[in-house]
Write a protein that holds these residues in place. Structure first.
Motif, PDB file in Angstrom:
ATOM      1  N   ARG A   6       0.842  -1.198   0.000  1.00 55.99           N
ATOM      2  CA  ARG A   6       0.000   0.000   0.000  1.00 55.99           C
ATOM      3  C   ARG A   6       0.870   1.238   0.000  1.00 55.99           C
ATOM      4  O   ARG A   6       1.795   1.359   0.813  1.00 55.99           O
ATOM      5  N   GLU A   7       0.579   2.144  -0.901  1.00 55.95           N
ATOM      6  CA  GLU A   7       1.327   3.390  -0.954  1.00 55.95           C
ATOM      7  C   GLU A   7       1.007   4.247   0.265  1.00 55.95           C
ATOM      8  O   GLU A   7      -0.004   4.045   0.935  1.00 55.95           O
ATOM      9  N   THR A   8       1.878   5.202   0.540  1.00 59.89           N
ATOM     10  CA  THR A   8       1.664   6.138   1.638  1.00 59.89           C
ATOM     11  C   THR A   8       1.095   7.425   1.060  1.00 59.89           C
ATOM     12  O   THR A   8       1.732   8.058   0.221  1.00 59.89           O
ATOM     13  N   LYS A  13      -4.652   8.051   5.617  1.00 60.21           N
ATOM     14  CA  LYS A  13      -3.365   7.643   6.190  1.00 60.21           C
ATOM     15  C   LYS A  13      -3.510   6.892   7.510  1.00 60.21           C
ATOM     16  O   LYS A  13      -2.783   5.950   7.775  1.00 60.21           O
ATOM     17  N   LEU A  14      -4.477   7.281   8.321  1.00 66.28           N
ATOM     18  CA  LEU A  14      -4.634   6.666   9.641  1.00 66.28           C
ATOM     19  C   LEU A  14      -5.600   5.485   9.641  1.00 66.28           C
ATOM     20  O   LEU A  14      -5.871   4.920  10.695  1.00 66.28           O
ATOM     21  N   GLY A  27      -7.788  -9.820   6.322  1.00 65.73           N
ATOM     22  CA  GLY A  27      -6.836  -8.989   7.040  1.00 65.73           C
ATOM     23  C   GLY A  27      -7.029  -7.528   6.722  1.00 65.73           C
ATOM     24  O   GLY A  27      -7.967  -7.146   6.037  1.00 65.73           O
ATOM     25  N   THR A  28      -6.078  -6.729   7.216  1.00 67.40           N
ATOM     26  CA  THR A  28      -6.114  -5.276   7.032  1.00 67.40           C
ATOM     27  C   THR A  28      -4.726  -4.806   6.635  1.00 67.40           C
ATOM     28  O   THR A  28      -3.721  -5.326   7.125  1.00 67.40           O
ATOM     29  N   ILE A  29      -4.688  -3.813   5.776  1.00 63.11           N
ATOM     30  CA  ILE A  29      -3.409  -3.216   5.379  1.00 63.11           C
ATOM     31  C   ILE A  29      -3.466  -1.721   5.655  1.00 63.11           C
ATOM     32  O   ILE A  29      -4.417  -1.049   5.293  1.00 63.11           O
ATOM     33  N   LYS A  30      -2.427  -1.219   6.345  1.00 60.30           N
ATOM     34  CA  LYS A  30      -2.361   0.198   6.706  1.00 60.30           C
ATOM     35  C   LYS A  30      -1.395   0.924   5.772  1.00 60.30           C
ATOM     36  O   LYS A  30      -0.630   0.293   5.044  1.00 60.30           O
ATOM     37  N   LEU A  48     -10.267  -4.366  -2.070  1.00 61.66           N
ATOM     38  CA  LEU A  48     -10.073  -3.710  -0.779  1.00 61.66           C
ATOM     39  C   LEU A  48     -11.343  -2.967  -0.423  1.00 61.66           C
ATOM     40  O   LEU A  48     -12.089  -2.528  -1.295  1.00 61.66           O
ATOM     41  N   GLN A  49     -11.567  -2.790   0.880  1.00 63.25           N
ATOM     42  CA  GLN A  49     -12.786  -2.121   1.327  1.00 63.25           C
ATOM     43  C   GLN A  49     -12.481  -1.211   2.508  1.00 63.25           C
ATOM     44  O   GLN A  49     -11.667  -1.543   3.367  1.00 63.25           O
ATOM     45  N   ILE A  50     -13.161  -0.061   2.522  1.00 64.22           N
ATOM     46  CA  ILE A  50     -13.121   0.858   3.650  1.00 64.22           C
ATOM     47  C   ILE A  50     -14.528   1.421   3.790  1.00 64.22           C
ATOM     48  O   ILE A  50     -15.065   1.998   2.848  1.00 64.22           O
ATOM     49  N   ASP A  51     -15.148   1.199   4.919  1.00 65.62           N
ATOM     50  CA  ASP A  51     -16.545   1.583   5.143  1.00 65.62           C
ATOM     51  C   ASP A  51     -17.404   1.009   4.019  1.00 65.62           C
ATOM     52  O   ASP A  51     -17.338  -0.173   3.755  1.00 65.62           O
TER      53      ASP A  51
END
Length: 102
Positions: A6-8, A13-14, A27-30, A48-51
């Motif tokens: 995952r790029e920064t 970011k958080l 799993g999760t990737i930060k 990938l999923q977020i909310d």
């Protein structure tokens, strides 16, 4: 085995992205992390999923003892300025993921 980098970026970011393989969270990737996951040979889907938002879906086939690499990230540049548009109308393109061929 698959590897996802995952790029920064400033956006999200958080927050971690859920890694979904075959419609199951594995799993999760930060931000800035690398996620490794052992996977059985065969045909699989990955996103990938977020909310309530997610990335494009990738369908891939992996062979026994094969190692596949992927890169992922979220909105950046001018797209980040249109985040409200993406979470409302383009929620399946809020994140992105692509396979890296080397």
């Amino acid at each position: 085995m698959i590897e996802i980098k995952r790029e920064t970026r400033f956006v999200d970011k958080l927050r971690g992205y859920k890694v979904m393989i075959d419609e199951k969270e594995v799993g999760t990737i930060k931000s800035g992390e690398t996620f490794d996951y052992p996977i059985k040979q065969g045909l699989h889907t990955l996103y990938l999923q977020i909310d309530w938002c997610r990335s494009n879906k990738i369908e891939f086939e992996i062979k026994d003892n094969e190692f596949l690499r992927f890169e992922c990230g979220g909105l950046n540049g001018s797209k980040a300025l249109a985040s409200l548009w993406y979470i409302t109308f383009k929620r399946n393109n809020y994140l992105w993921i692509k396979q890296i061929y080397s």
